[in-house]
Scaffold this motif. Structure first.
Motif, short mmCIF file in Angstrom:
data_model
loop_
_atom_site.label_atom_id
_atom_site.label_comp_id
_atom_site.label_asym_id
_atom_site.label_seq_id
_atom_site.Cartn_x
_atom_site.Cartn_y
_atom_site.Cartn_z
N LEU A 17 45.17 -18.36 59.48
CA LEU A 17 45.51 -17.17 60.33
C LEU A 17 46.56 -17.42 61.06
CD1 LEU A 17 42.37 -14.23 60.38
CD2 LEU A 17 43.39 -15.22 58.96
N THR A 18 47.86 -17.49 60.22
CA THR A 18 48.87 -18.08 61.22
C THR A 18 49.76 -16.99 62.41
OG1 THR A 18 50.35 -16.59 59.95
CG2 THR A 18 50.09 -18.37 59.02
N SER A 19 48.32 -16.33 62.77
CA SER A 19 48.97 -15.42 63.80
C SER A 19 47.60 -14.65 64.77
CB SER A 19 50.01 -14.41 64.08
OG SER A 19 49.94 -13.21 63.63
N ASP A 20 47.40 -14.15 65.72
CA ASP A 20 46.24 -13.56 66.52
C ASP A 20 46.93 -12.50 65.30
OD1 ASP A 20 45.53 -14.79 68.36
OD2 ASP A 20 46.94 -13.79 70.08
N PRO A 21 45.35 -11.59 65.34
CA PRO A 21 45.22 -10.14 64.35
C PRO A 21 45.95 -8.83 65.15
CG PRO A 21 42.96 -11.83 65.01
CD PRO A 21 44.23 -12.04 65.78
N LEU A 22 46.16 -7.63 64.13
CA LEU A 22 46.34 -7.06 64.84
C LEU A 22 45.36 -6.92 65.42
CD1 LEU A 22 47.71 -5.77 60.64
CD2 LEU A 22 49.46 -6.16 63.03
N PHE A 23 44.38 -6.16 64.58
CA PHE A 23 43.38 -5.54 65.65
C PHE A 23 41.69 -5.54 65.28
CE2 PHE A 23 41.32 -1.59 67.37
CZ PHE A 23 42.35 -1.63 68.47
N VAL A 24 41.07 -6.00 65.40
CA VAL A 24 39.37 -6.23 64.52
C VAL A 24 38.49 -4.95 64.80
CG1 VAL A 24 37.87 -7.63 65.02
CG2 VAL A 24 40.27 -8.87 65.90
N HIS A 25 38.23 -4.88 64.01
CA HIS A 25 36.92 -3.97 63.28
C HIS A 25 35.78 -3.82 63.45
CE1 HIS A 25 40.74 -0.49 61.19
NE2 HIS A 25 40.91 -0.97 62.88
N CYS A 26 34.46 -3.49 63.95
CA CYS A 26 33.42 -3.42 63.77
C CYS A 26 32.64 -2.62 63.21
CB CYS A 26 32.23 -3.74 64.95
SG CYS A 26 30.81 -4.24 64.58
N CYS A 27 33.08 -2.52 61.65
CA CYS A 27 32.01 -1.11 60.70
C CYS A 27 31.24 -0.85 60.30
CB CYS A 27 33.88 -0.89 60.02
SG CYS A 27 33.66 -0.05 58.59
N VAL A 106 37.39 -14.37 67.46
CA VAL A 106 37.32 -13.01 68.04
C VAL A 106 36.66 -11.81 68.10
CG1 VAL A 106 38.76 -12.76 65.50
CG2 VAL A 106 37.55 -12.78 65.14
N ALA A 107 36.47 -10.89 68.38
CA ALA A 107 35.60 -9.59 68.91
C ALA A 107 35.99 -8.62 68.71
CB ALA A 107 35.56 -9.71 70.72
N PRO A 108 35.09 -7.47 68.56
CA PRO A 108 35.61 -5.55 68.16
C PRO A 108 36.73 -5.42 69.17
CG PRO A 108 33.87 -6.33 67.51
CD PRO A 108 33.70 -7.52 68.17
N VAL A 127 34.54 -1.55 74.96
CA VAL A 127 34.78 -1.61 73.62
C VAL A 127 34.34 0.27 73.16
CG1 VAL A 127 35.13 -2.50 71.29
CG2 VAL A 127 34.11 -3.58 73.05
N PRO A 128 36.13 0.59 72.81
CA PRO A 128 36.11 2.31 71.96
C PRO A 128 35.75 1.80 70.09
CG PRO A 128 38.15 1.27 72.70
CD PRO A 128 37.32 0.26 72.76
N VAL A 132 33.44 8.57 63.22
CA VAL A 132 34.80 8.08 61.93
C VAL A 132 35.24 7.02 62.06
CG1 VAL A 132 35.24 8.54 59.99
CG2 VAL A 132 33.75 10.21 61.30
N TYR A 133 36.50 7.44 62.18
CA TYR A 133 38.02 6.92 62.31
C TYR A 133 38.73 6.70 63.83
CZ TYR A 133 41.27 2.67 60.23
OH TYR A 133 41.53 1.56 60.40
N TYR A 134 39.63 6.20 64.00
CA TYR A 134 40.24 6.09 65.19
C TYR A 134 41.69 6.78 64.68
CZ TYR A 134 41.20 1.57 64.65
OH TYR A 134 42.16 0.11 63.87
N ASP A 135 42.60 7.02 66.15
CA ASP A 135 43.79 7.28 66.12
C ASP A 135 44.68 5.60 65.92
OD1 ASP A 135 46.80 7.63 66.00
OD2 ASP A 135 46.23 9.78 67.52
#
Ligand SMILES: [Zn+2]
Ligand SMILES: [Zn+2]
Length: 158
Positions: A17-27, A106-108, A127-128, A132-135
């Motif tokens: 992975l050539t950069s940090d993540p956009l975001f990390v989901h725990c689903c 990484v962490a959620p 952690v929020p 279901v999903y989020y904005d």
């Protein structure tokens, strides 16, 4: 920030992975539970072109999801470990954090689909979490939203 690397179980597929993540989901959704055979999945969201293949050629498999949709999951052709998947946007991959060499790197950032969370999974207060999903606009950091805009811009030009 340092580049994260990972791979499958047999070692044929290696990625960076050539950069940090956009975001990390725990689903905690039922699809992710079935796909992983576990309680949840941890997905690292990152631009497709930031998943640099170092070795191997993961092959997409169309896995049925609830509601009749299918999800493409890329697997090692040899050991069949799932490395990442695609949901709605082709420009973003959901990399399975458990395939990183250092999953603790990484962490959620968010817990989603907690309506089907298994009752013995305790979530951290800090952690929020959403039934279901989020904005995305409300939760993602500004830098990640800018990166998302860039992905969407590429798509509309294609
Ligand atoms: Zn493999
Ligand atoms: Zn899920």
């Amino acid at each position: 920030m340092s580049a994260r690397e990972g791979g499958c179980a047999c070692g044929d597929v290696r990625y960076r992975l050539t950069s940090d993540p956009l975001f990390v989901h725990c689903c905690h959704c039922l699809n992710c539970q079935r796909q992983t055979g576990s309680a949840f999945v941890v997905n690292v969201l990152i631009e497709t072109d930031r998943v640099e293949l170092l070795a191997g050629d993961p092959q997409p498999v169309a896995a049925p999801r609830s509601g009749g949709k299918k999800q493409r999951i890329w697997r090692c052709p040899t050991c069949q470990i799932a490395l990442y998947s695609r949901y709605t946007l082709d420009g973003i991959r959901f990399v399975r954090a458990g395939t990183l060499d250092d999953p603790a790197s990484v962490a959620p950032d968010v817990h989603i689909f907690t309506r089907s969370k298994l009752p013995w999974v305790a979530l951290p207060e800090a952690v929020p979490a959403f039934p279901v999903y989020y904005d995305t606009q409300k939760l993602w950091p500004a830098a990640s939203l800018e990166r998302l805009e860039a992905v969407l811009a590429t798509r509309s030009e294609a």
